[in-house]
Motif scaffolding. Structure first.
Motif, PDB file in Angstrom:
ATOM      1  N   ILE A  59      -7.293   5.246 -12.452  1.00 35.74           N
ATOM      2  CA  ILE A  59      -7.368   4.310 -13.572  1.00 35.74           C
ATOM      3  C   ILE A  59      -6.476   3.121 -13.253  1.00 35.74           C
ATOM      4  O   ILE A  59      -5.305   3.293 -12.893  1.00 35.74           O
ATOM      5  CB  ILE A  59      -6.905   4.991 -14.881  1.00 35.74           C
ATOM      6  N   PHE A  81     -11.768   3.486 -10.599  1.00 33.69           N
ATOM      7  CA  PHE A  81     -12.201   3.440  -9.196  1.00 33.69           C
ATOM      8  C   PHE A  81     -11.915   4.793  -8.573  1.00 33.69           C
ATOM      9  O   PHE A  81     -11.292   5.657  -9.199  1.00 33.69           O
ATOM     10  CB  PHE A  81     -11.525   2.296  -8.434  1.00 33.69           C
ATOM     11  N   GLU A 107       2.432   2.625  -5.783  1.00 35.16           N
ATOM     12  CA  GLU A 107       2.178   2.649  -7.228  1.00 35.16           C
ATOM     13  C   GLU A 107       2.464   4.074  -7.718  1.00 35.16           C
ATOM     14  O   GLU A 107       1.709   4.998  -7.420  1.00 35.16           O
ATOM     15  CB  GLU A 107       0.718   2.280  -7.564  1.00 35.16           C
ATOM     16  N   GLU A 109       2.308   7.146  -9.981  1.00 38.65           N
ATOM     17  CA  GLU A 109       1.318   7.539 -10.990  1.00 38.65           C
ATOM     18  C   GLU A 109       1.403   9.036 -11.309  1.00 38.65           C
ATOM     19  O   GLU A 109       1.556   9.865 -10.415  1.00 38.65           O
ATOM     20  CB  GLU A 109      -0.108   7.219 -10.494  1.00 38.65           C
ATOM     21  N   ASP A 138      -0.488   5.692  -5.566  1.00 34.12           N
ATOM     22  CA  ASP A 138      -1.738   4.956  -5.327  1.00 34.12           C
ATOM     23  C   ASP A 138      -1.440   3.815  -4.359  1.00 34.12           C
ATOM     24  O   ASP A 138      -1.264   2.656  -4.755  1.00 34.12           O
ATOM     25  CB  ASP A 138      -2.276   4.443  -6.674  1.00 34.12           C
ATOM     26  N   LYS A 155      -7.904   0.326  -1.583  1.00 30.54           N
ATOM     27  CA  LYS A 155      -7.333   1.588  -2.067  1.00 30.54           C
ATOM     28  C   LYS A 155      -7.738   2.811  -1.242  1.00 30.54           C
ATOM     29  O   LYS A 155      -7.312   3.912  -1.557  1.00 30.54           O
ATOM     30  CB  LYS A 155      -7.825   1.829  -3.510  1.00 30.54           C
ATOM     31  N   THR A 222      -0.389   2.901 -13.010  1.00 32.27           N
ATOM     32  CA  THR A 222       1.016   2.681 -12.641  1.00 32.27           C
ATOM     33  C   THR A 222       1.677   1.688 -13.587  1.00 32.27           C
ATOM     34  O   THR A 222       1.028   0.767 -14.083  1.00 32.27           O
ATOM     35  CB  THR A 222       1.105   2.184 -11.175  1.00 32.27           C
TER      36      THR A 222
HETATM   37 MG    MG Z   1      -2.954   2.453  -9.415  1.00 34.36          MG
END
Ligand code: MG
Length: 250
Positions: A59, A81, A107, A109, A138, A155, A222
């Motif tokens: 997310i 994603f 990131e 998370e 992430d 990513k 994040t």
């Molecule tokens: Mg992220």
């Protein structure tokens, strides 16, 4: 329970982490299991990713301060994603810095771990479908993100989804401190109470789009404070009750 997956004498097993000891399981927390009499000190094993996932559903922009730091509007629908299974990386693994990337970001998370097959689940019913929670990072090739117009390339590189070190079903995901540190310096600090879309909503929402399979993980977004990392850096994600996920940048 705190579930781990580990390699010991060339055998891969699940276990229950208690203090610094791992009680070996016969079977898996994603099905039937029994706790055996065998206990191994944690430092003797190699921890693996705590599960294998068919997909990591992520997310974006799920903390208000993170949306604002990109000067983007607060989402009214989740931004979704997916990271491929080949992006998975264990605690203490090395993140590969892609040659075509000039800015690599962390990131921090909170990740949800799906325990059993979930399809079209209502918000009030998500509990039994969640095995527990873990730390995730992430990793993002930030400079490639705007170039692409969508986020898949930025990513999805191999090693871009570190998660672990264990899965816990003992935490309340609506109120957990979350932090990232690079080389020991705190760079993000927030609480999962600041999520725009919370855990039950996300599991329900996603299960109405795609079937969530045992071992799939959902990265919940994040907080603000992202920035870049360099070759040789150490990055840690620390979430209350979920330990420390530590990786180095290759
Ligand atoms: Mg992220």
């Amino acid at each position: 329970m705190k579930y781990v997956r580990f390699s010991y004498h060339n055998t891969i097993s699940y276990g229950i982490l208690e203090e610094n000891t791992i009680k070996v399981l016969e079977g898996s927390p994603f099905g039937e299991y029994t706790i055996t009499e065998t206990a191994i000190p944690r430092e003797k094993v190699q921890l693996l990713t705590p599960c294998d996932f068919s997909k990591a559903v992520c997310i974006g922009l799920n903390y208000i301060d993170h949306a604002l730091e990109f000067q983007l509007p607060i989402p009214t629908e989740p931004v979704v994603f997916i990271k491929p299974s080949t992006s998975a990386l264990a605690h203490l693994g090395t993140v590969q810095y892609p040659k075509q990337c000039n800015r690599l970001d962390y990131e921090a998370e909170l990740a949800i771990v799906i325990g059993k097959k979930a399809k079209d689940v209502e918000v009030a019913d998500v509990g039994p479908y969640i095995l527990g929670y873990t730390c995730a990072n992430d990793i993002t090739a930030r400079d490639l993100q705007p170039k692409q117009g969508q986020w898949t390339v930025a990513k999805s590189f191999d090693t871009f989804c570190p998660f672990g070190p264990f899965i816990s079903d003992e935490v309340d995901p609506s109120n957990l401190s979350i932090e990232s540190r690079v080389n020991g310096k705190t760079l993000q600090k927030s609480n999962s109470s600041n999520l725009i879309f919370g855990v039950p909503f996300l599991v329900s929402y996603l299960s109405k789009i795609m079937t969530l399979l045992p071992g799939d993980i959902i990265l919940t977004g994040t907080p603000g404070g992202i920035s870049g990392m360099h070759h040789g850096d150490t990055v840690e994600i620390i979430i209350e009750g979920l330990g420390v996920l530590k990786n180095t940048i290759g």
